[in-house]
Design an enzyme around this catalytic site. Structure first.
Site, PDB file in Angstrom:
ATOM      1  N   HIS A  85      -6.366  -7.083  -0.377  1.00  0.00           N
ATOM      2  CA  HIS A  85      -6.492  -5.658  -0.678  1.00  0.00           C
ATOM      3  C   HIS A  85      -5.665  -5.305  -1.919  1.00  0.00           C
ATOM      4  CE1 HIS A  85      -7.074  -6.026   3.752  1.00  0.00           C
ATOM      5  NE2 HIS A  85      -8.109  -5.258   3.482  1.00  0.00           N
ATOM      6  N   ASP A 123      -4.363 -12.532   3.712  1.00  0.00           N
ATOM      7  CA  ASP A 123      -5.621 -12.094   4.308  1.00  0.00           C
ATOM      8  C   ASP A 123      -6.839 -12.456   3.467  1.00  0.00           C
ATOM      9  OD1 ASP A 123      -4.640 -10.318   2.461  1.00  0.00           O
ATOM     10  OD2 ASP A 123      -4.786  -8.547   3.733  1.00  0.00           O
ATOM     11  N   ASP A 140      -2.724 -10.543  -2.134  1.00  0.00           N
ATOM     12  CA  ASP A 140      -3.301  -9.975  -0.920  1.00  0.00           C
ATOM     13  C   ASP A 140      -4.756  -9.594  -1.197  1.00  0.00           C
ATOM     14  OD1 ASP A 140      -2.110  -8.442   1.817  1.00  0.00           O
ATOM     15  OD2 ASP A 140      -3.926  -7.544   0.985  1.00  0.00           O
ATOM     16  N   HIS A 191       0.817  -1.225   0.000  1.00  0.00           N
ATOM     17  CA  HIS A 191       0.000   0.000   0.000  1.00  0.00           C
ATOM     18  C   HIS A 191       0.850   1.273   0.000  1.00  0.00           C
ATOM     19  CE1 HIS A 191      -3.694  -2.130   0.393  1.00  0.00           C
ATOM     20  NE2 HIS A 191      -3.453  -2.586   1.603  1.00  0.00           N
TER      21      HIS A 191
END
EC number: 3.5.1.98
Length: 660
Positions: A200, A291, A198, A158
């Site tokens: 996200h 995740d 991931d 991120h």
């Protein structure tokens, strides 16, 4: 517990992997307890905690896997390498954030960033995380190692050029990829594939290679039309890169949670693998966030260790197996440890673990895959052919998840209904029973049944303005709305419209929304109270139309094989007062029965009770609405004859300013 660089693993030159060709595979591991010093400043619990990497290392040791790998010592990143992708100011900020001079400012700096905490150990951990991925990548590119796993934190995908966010300080994978391309041309690495699984979207990595054709970035993630973190359009499949990098950015954005092995492997087989074969990378980086694993508290997906092992095994076909895994997210300690072990066993070319029973992707998964292929086929000819009807009709309907209040009897009833629904057999037009929701053509029989039942849909937000609500029925867009609504299958207008007041608290929250941009949107507390009053506009529509409105409000497709909210669910909320959570973790996933009007149930949709607590604690932000959104509410209240303009403005202001 042996530390990185100690005698628990093989040294460079030794190996104990399976035979690959005429030699054995050398798998590198990096782990350093020093990275555990990055922690919350007050010791409070946080999902991105030091135990994340500890449990992985312990799992590898207990399984005897780390002893068969080459264990490297960690290494701090050099500023000049960090500045290949980050600004000098950002590097200096992270470097200095743990100094005594910044002690008094550290918490204030963190509060100004998006989902970041900082303490005295943050700087060193960030430098070690980035530097360790660089070191491992260099060893793999040089041929001293075949592949490896950097068990590092804080994560990185991120982090943007000038901003830390989403638990990430430096973009570890981007730093290492840029290092190979720009600092070590002698290694012959000219093309890099970065795969980010991931849950996200890897927004930081995407932006860093947006115009770079040397890097093919592939991210598969929950997106929910921009409503899932990190919110916005960056993770949309239309984001394909720019200039010379156009076509080298591929997003596979799931529009719901609950995606599992079958969904991810379908994306691999029908998007990633054919494109990777065309691209022919020299090295592969894997942003290995776990995740999306089953039972993860933030991801809401269902990938198993077996699923991760198969995805990784498929990637080993490319770049002569030169793959560098770098840990990203993953917040269930058991899931992250088991998934990591499964991946390292694949790197060692051990036999894959036994997989779950065969399952089909969700029907929404096929829609996403088809949309991605259509968007990217001009750049990648392998995506040009349409998928066969037989293939895309091997699918599972969108899942339905029931929750309830804290009443144990109601919770048992909700779970019982879920169990019954999971055992349903559906009859297709040819009369063949299809077990376990493995349906063939999209069924419309549920629509005919639900079209016979009327409900009142109670709106407290922008849908109070009838022209806005009609966008969900007839399709279209109103002023201020940033998206075009597809509308319902049945485009008949509401049979009646009435206004009522209900004893629930109105408030505004979330950073932004796809429909209205930056600013909060309206919610009501699902629980009634004796103080607050919320004005709601009631539209009499069919239960079929209500399903389509519910789907659009939560970013789902309306052409589903099964209803999100069926007759059994209606009976449940009517008789027991339960709350039904349809699309998992969606903003408006709770359907609440507010009572009856002329013996017709009044239904509204809002956030979950747990979300209300997160709003109260600040975990989910309280935000005033965008001007266009607030004006839509005011128009609804005024044109509906409920309030004057001045009264409507005061009503909105009170909801914004009153503490939750």
């Amino acid at each position: 517990m042996a530390m990185a660089g100690e005698s628990s693993g093989k040294k460079i030159g030794d190996c104990d992997g399976k035979v690959a060709g005429n030699r054995q595979r050398k798998v590198g591991l990096i782990y350093d307890e020093t990275m555990c010093k990055h922690d919350t400043p007050d010791g409070e619990d946080h999902p991105e905690c030091p135990d994340r990497i500890r449990v992985i290392w312990e799992k590898l040791q207990l399984a005897g896997v780390s002893q068969r790998c080459v264990v490297l010592g960690s290494s701090k990143a050099e500023d000049k390498h960090l500045q290949l992708v980050h600004t000098k100011d950002h590097v200096n900020l992270v470097k200095s954030i743990s100094t005594k001079q910044k002690d008094y400012r550290r918490n204030r700096i963190a509060s100004q960033l998006n989902s970041i905490y900082l303490n005295g150990g943050s700087s060193e951990a960030a430098y070690l995380a980035a530097g360790s991925v660089v070191k491992l990548a260099e060893k793999v590119a040089e041929g001293e190692l075949d592949c490896g796993f950097a068990i590092v934190r804080p994560p990185g995908h991120h982090a943007e050029a000038d901003e830390a966010m989403g638990f990430c300080l430096f973009n570890n994978v981007a730093v290492a990829a840029s290092f190979l391309l720009n600092e070590r041309p002698d290694l012959g690495v000219k093309k890099i594939l970065i795969v980010d699984w991931d849950v996200h979207h890897g927004n930081g990595t995407q932006k860093m290679f947006w115009k770079d054709p040397r890097v093919l970035f592939f991210s598969v993630h929950r997106h929910e039309y921009g409503g899932f973190y990190p919110a916005g359009d960056d993770g949309d499949y239309n984001m394909v890169g720019e200039g010379p990098g156009e076509g080298f950015n591929i997003n596979v954005p799931w529009d719901q949670g609950r995606c599992g092995d079958a969904d991810y492997l379908a994306a691999w087989d029908h998007i990633l693998i054919p494109v990777a074969r065309e691209f022919n990378p020299d090295v592969i980086f894997l942003s290995a966030g776990f995740d999306a694993a089953i039972n993860d508290p933030l991801g809401g997906c269902c990938v198993t260790p077996y699923g991760y092992s198969v995805m990784l095994k498929k990637l080993m076909e490319f770049a002569q197996g030169k793959i560098v895994l770098a840990l990203e997210g993953g917040y269930n300690l058991d899931s992250i440890a088991k998934s990591s072990l499964a991946c390292v066993q694949v790197l060692l070319e051990d036999k894959q673990i036994q997989g779950p029973p065969e399952a089909y992707p969700f029907e929404s998964t096929w829609r996403v895959i088809q949309a991605v292929r259509k968007r990217l086929c001009t750049y990648w000819p392998s995506l040009a052919d349409e998928l066969s009807w037989k293939l895309i009709n091997q699918k599972t309907p969108t899942p339905i998840i029931l929750i309830s209040s804290s009443d144990s009897e109601t919770e048992d009833n909700a779970q019982g209904l879920l169990d019954q629904m999971s055992k349903l057999s559906i009859e297709n037009p040819q009369g063949t029973l299809l077990e376990n929701h493995q349906v063939e053509p999209a069924s419309t029989s549920w629509r005919a049944d639900l079209a016979k039942v009327d409900v009142w849909y109670a709106s407290f937000g922008s849908n109070m303005w009838k022209p806005r609500f009609l966008c969900y029925i007839q399709g279209g867009q109103v002023d201020g709305l940033k998206k075009v609504c597809v509308g319902s299958m049945d485009k008949s207008p509401p049979k009646e419209t009435v206004w009522e007041t209900f004893p629930h608290r109105l408030f505004f929250g979330r950073e932004s929304s796809v429909g209205w941009g930056v600013g909060g949107v309206a919610f009501t507390n699902p629980l009634a109270n004796l103080i607050d009053q919320t004005h709601m506009c009631l539209y009499r529509i069919t239960l079929e139309q209500f399903n389509d409105v519910l789907s659009q409000e939560n970013g789902l497709n309306v052409d589903s094989d099964s209803p999100v909210f069926d007759l059994a669910a209606l009976q449940l909320v009517d008789n027991k007062g339960s709350i039904l959570e349809a699309p998992l973790n969606s903003w408006y996933g709770n359907v609440v029965c507010l009572g009856k009007e002329r013996d017709i149930p009044i239904l509204t949709m809002t956030c979950t009770l747990s979300a209300v607590e997160k709003f109260k604690s600040g975990e989910i932000p309280i935000r005033p609405p965008a001007k266009a959104y607030a004006n839509t509410l005011i128009r609804g209240l005024v044109e509906g004859g409920r309030l004057s303009k001045e009264e409507a403005e005061a009503y909105i202001d009170k909801a914004v300013s009153k503490p939750l």
